[in-house]
Design an enzyme around this catalytic site. Structure first.
Site, PDB file in Angstrom:
ATOM      1  N   ASP A  14     -78.217  97.925  30.692  1.00 11.62           N
ATOM      2  CA  ASP A  14     -77.056  98.544  30.036  1.00 11.62           C
ATOM      3  C   ASP A  14     -77.328  99.969  29.550  1.00 11.62           C
ATOM      4  OD1 ASP A  14     -75.733  96.051  30.282  1.00 11.62           O
ATOM      5  OD2 ASP A  14     -76.781  95.365  28.498  1.00 11.62           O
ATOM      6  N   LYS A  17     -76.548 103.228  33.649  1.00 16.53           N
ATOM      7  CA  LYS A  17     -76.966 103.605  35.013  1.00 16.53           C
ATOM      8  C   LYS A  17     -75.773 103.900  35.900  1.00 16.53           C
ATOM      9  CE  LYS A  17     -79.209  99.747  35.726  1.00 16.53           C
ATOM     10  NZ  LYS A  17     -79.433  99.161  34.406  1.00 16.53           N
ATOM     11  N   GLY A  41     -73.370  94.531  35.620  1.00 18.76           N
ATOM     12  CA  GLY A  41     -71.977  94.964  35.646  1.00 18.76           C
ATOM     13  C   GLY A  41     -71.855  96.373  35.133  1.00 18.76           C
ATOM     14  N   HIS A  42     -71.066  97.172  35.800  1.00 19.23           N
ATOM     15  CA  HIS A  42     -70.777  98.483  35.234  1.00 19.23           C
ATOM     16  C   HIS A  42     -69.392  98.966  35.651  1.00 19.23           C
ATOM     17  CE1 HIS A  42     -72.878  99.626  39.035  1.00 19.23           C
ATOM     18  NE2 HIS A  42     -71.828 100.425  39.112  1.00 19.23           N
ATOM     19  N   GLN A 186     -80.235  95.629  35.855  1.00 16.07           N
ATOM     20  CA  GLN A 186     -80.941  95.276  34.609  1.00 16.07           C
ATOM     21  C   GLN A 186     -81.916  96.400  34.221  1.00 16.07           C
ATOM     22  OE1 GLN A 186     -80.932  92.355  37.101  1.00 16.07           O
ATOM     23  NE2 GLN A 186     -78.894  92.200  36.246  1.00 16.07           N
TER      24      GLN A 186
HETATM   25  P1  IMP Z   1     -79.962  86.203  33.630  1.00 13.54           P
HETATM   26  O1  IMP Z   1     -80.279  87.471  34.366  1.00 13.54           O
HETATM   27  O2  IMP Z   1     -78.495  85.836  33.701  1.00 13.54           O
HETATM   28  O3  IMP Z   1     -80.862  85.070  34.018  1.00 13.54           O
HETATM   29  O4  IMP Z   1     -80.246  86.466  32.074  1.00 13.54           O
HETATM   30  C1  IMP Z   1     -81.559  86.664  31.580  1.00 13.54           C
HETATM   31  C2  IMP Z   1     -81.584  87.728  30.483  1.00 13.54           C
HETATM   32  O5  IMP Z   1     -81.303  89.006  31.081  1.00 13.54           O
HETATM   33  C3  IMP Z   1     -80.535  87.533  29.387  1.00 13.54           C
HETATM   34  O6  IMP Z   1     -81.087  87.986  28.159  1.00 13.54           O
HETATM   35  C4  IMP Z   1     -79.419  88.459  29.805  1.00 13.54           C
HETATM   36  O7  IMP Z   1     -78.632  88.893  28.709  1.00 13.54           O
HETATM   37  C5  IMP Z   1     -80.207  89.607  30.414  1.00 13.54           C
HETATM   38  N1  IMP Z   1     -79.443  90.352  31.418  1.00 13.54           N
HETATM   39  C6  IMP Z   1     -79.155  89.983  32.681  1.00 13.54           C
HETATM   40  N2  IMP Z   1     -78.451  90.927  33.300  1.00 13.54           N
HETATM   41  C7  IMP Z   1     -78.300  91.937  32.424  1.00 13.54           C
HETATM   42  C8  IMP Z   1     -77.688  93.224  32.512  1.00 13.54           C
HETATM   43  O8  IMP Z   1     -77.149  93.654  33.533  1.00 13.54           O
HETATM   44  N3  IMP Z   1     -77.760  93.974  31.391  1.00 13.54           N
HETATM   45  C9  IMP Z   1     -78.378  93.544  30.265  1.00 13.54           C
HETATM   46  N4  IMP Z   1     -78.966  92.371  30.140  1.00 13.54           N
HETATM   47  C10 IMP Z   1     -78.935  91.570  31.225  1.00 13.54           C
END
Ligand code: IMP
Length: 419
Positions: A14, A17, A41-42, A186
């Site tokens: 977040d 990017k 997501g963006h 991420q």
């Molecule tokens: P997962 O990727 O859904 O398995 O989530 C694992 C961890 O990564 C959690 O703490 C989510 O909030 C975090 N996370 C996954 N994708 C994002 C993102 O695009 N931005 C911020 N945090 C993310």
């Protein structure tokens, strides 16, 4: 000669990017995403119209840019088809000429989403089936795109024409002198190997992930850029040394209320929760994918130096500098104190990081609205001091500094490391 530029999140995701990727995409012939799925997501704003992306690179909004979903990704076919429909309904073209899915990307299945919703609660996952899909991949009984499109699933039939061996297309573009942008989802601190385990995602957002997640050699990458907010946020549970306030306070907050004068005063009188709230409200720190309020904190320089090292960053992009306006003091964490000892490197042990107390360097803030500033020289002196101090500490040049969501709210600092 074309260039291959890699852009990734330097913190916990977040970092903004999307905007920087969109900016670089203008000059890119190809954009390739290498990890994750619709946990990302963006939003990109073009001529006042908002476009939300979870899987497809925003390059689809640019004519003549080829967009690739790499083998390192995990893809939910119905989410992808929904996103494709949304984009085409707004008048953009998606065809097998400008959109390609790796034949070896993995397919997220319904039971993996259900498992994630059940098992992922403690981590605070996005519940999109990301972890269980990567588990199946590593267990070697996952479903790859090339197998999926052989089935009679109606979604498989719709995606079939886009599924190809992307390593050939990407290496071909690089070898032919095209500009290729590699995009990570991420952030480095969520990396399965190098992040704040176990509170991480299940892929490799770090720069190395681009090589494995796309099938290119590291020497083909000309510059690696890390995106950092001028502060830091994280969604979900996990270690967070510079957090302001705590998770319960953040979760209980009403996202629709604006900031009051008393709250800003409280923040400037040293109330940490209110400082965090100022960052959250001014920075609109609510998830694009999950809508969750994000946890906020001061810039963590120790974590940033770690991120610079493990990613081999050539340049730094600072986003959301404008969000700091109005704060009397701005802090940067330059070391941690753990059990009475000062440490200046990022500890990987979970408990050590949970117990780490930040040691801050303090900068004076500025009151001016900087959201329409066009160059470094136009910034208030205090903002310049903050940026100079930060760069000296980090030891890597700035590539771009962003002061708002629009394309115009961008200062290009070093063209050599961009396209
Ligand atoms: P997962 O990727 O859904 O398995 O989530 C694992 C961890 O990564 C959690 O703490 C989510 O909030 C975090 N996370 C996954 N994708 C994002 C993102 O695009 N931005 C911020 N945090 C993310």
């Amino acid at each position: 000669m074309g260039k291959t530029v890699l852009i990734l999140g330097g913190q916990w995701g977040d970092e903004g990017k999307g905007k920087v990727v969109d900016l670089l995409t203008e000059k890119a012939d190809m954009v390739c995403r290498y990890n994750g799925g619709n946990n990302a997501g963006h939003t990109v704003v073009v001529k006042g119209v908002k476009y939300k992306f979870h899987l497809i690179p925003s390059g689809v909004l640019h004519k003549n840019t080829v967009n690739i979903l790499g083998n390192g990704m995990v893809i939910d076919p119905s989410v992808l088809l929904g996103e494709m429909e949304g984009i085409t309904s707004k008048g953009f073209t998606i065809s097998s000429d400008n959109f390609v899915i790796s034949s070896s990307a993995h397919v997220i299945q319904q039971e993996q989403i259900e498992e994630d919703l059940e098992m992922g609660k403690g981590i605070g996952t996005t519940g999109r089936g990301i972890g269980p899909c990567y588990v199946a991949k590593v267990r070697r009984n996952g479903l790859r795109m090339n197998e999926f499109v052989k089935t009679d699933d109606p979604n498989a039939q719709k995606l079939k024409e886009f599924v190809k061996d992307t390593y050939l297309i990407i290496n071909g573009a690089i070898d032919n002198g095209q500009n290729v942008l590699l995009e990570g989802a991420q952030g480095a601190l969520l990396d399965i190997d190098h992040g704040t385990y176990p509170y991480v995602t299940s892929s490799n957002p770090i720069s190395g992930g681009a090589c494995t997640g796309l099938g290119i050699g590291p020497k083909k990458i000309n510059s690696i850029l890390g995106v950092f907010k001028a502060y830091i946020t994280r969604v979900g549970a996990g270690q967070f040394p510079t957090e302001l306030g705590n998770e319960e306070q953040t979760e209980g907050e009403d996202r629709d209320n604006g900031l009051t004068r008393e709250e800003i005063e409280g923040a400037n009188n040293g109330d940490e929760y209110l400082q965090g709230k100022v960052l959250r409200k001014q920075g609109m720190e609510y998830g694009t994918t999950t809508k969750r309020p994000r946890r906020t904190g001061w810039f963590d320089g120790v974590a940033a130096k770690y991120s610079i090292m493990i990613n081999g960053l050539d340049g730094i992009v600072i986003t959301k500098l404008d969000v700091l306006s109005g704060l009397k003091k701005i802090k940067v964490c330059i070391a941690y104190e753990v059990d009475g000892k000062k440490i200046e490197t990022f500890p990987l042990d979970k408990d050590t990081l949970l117990n780490a107390k930040p040691i801050y360097k303090e900068y004076d803030g500025w009151d001016e609205d900087i959201s329409s500033v066009k160059s470094f020289d136009e910034l208030p002196d205090k903002a310049k001091d903050y940026l100079k101090g930060l760069q000296e500490y980090l030891g890597v040049p700035y590539a771009v500094i962003s002061v708002g969501p629009d394309r115009e709210q961008t200062m290009i600092m070093d063209k050599k490391i961009l396209f």
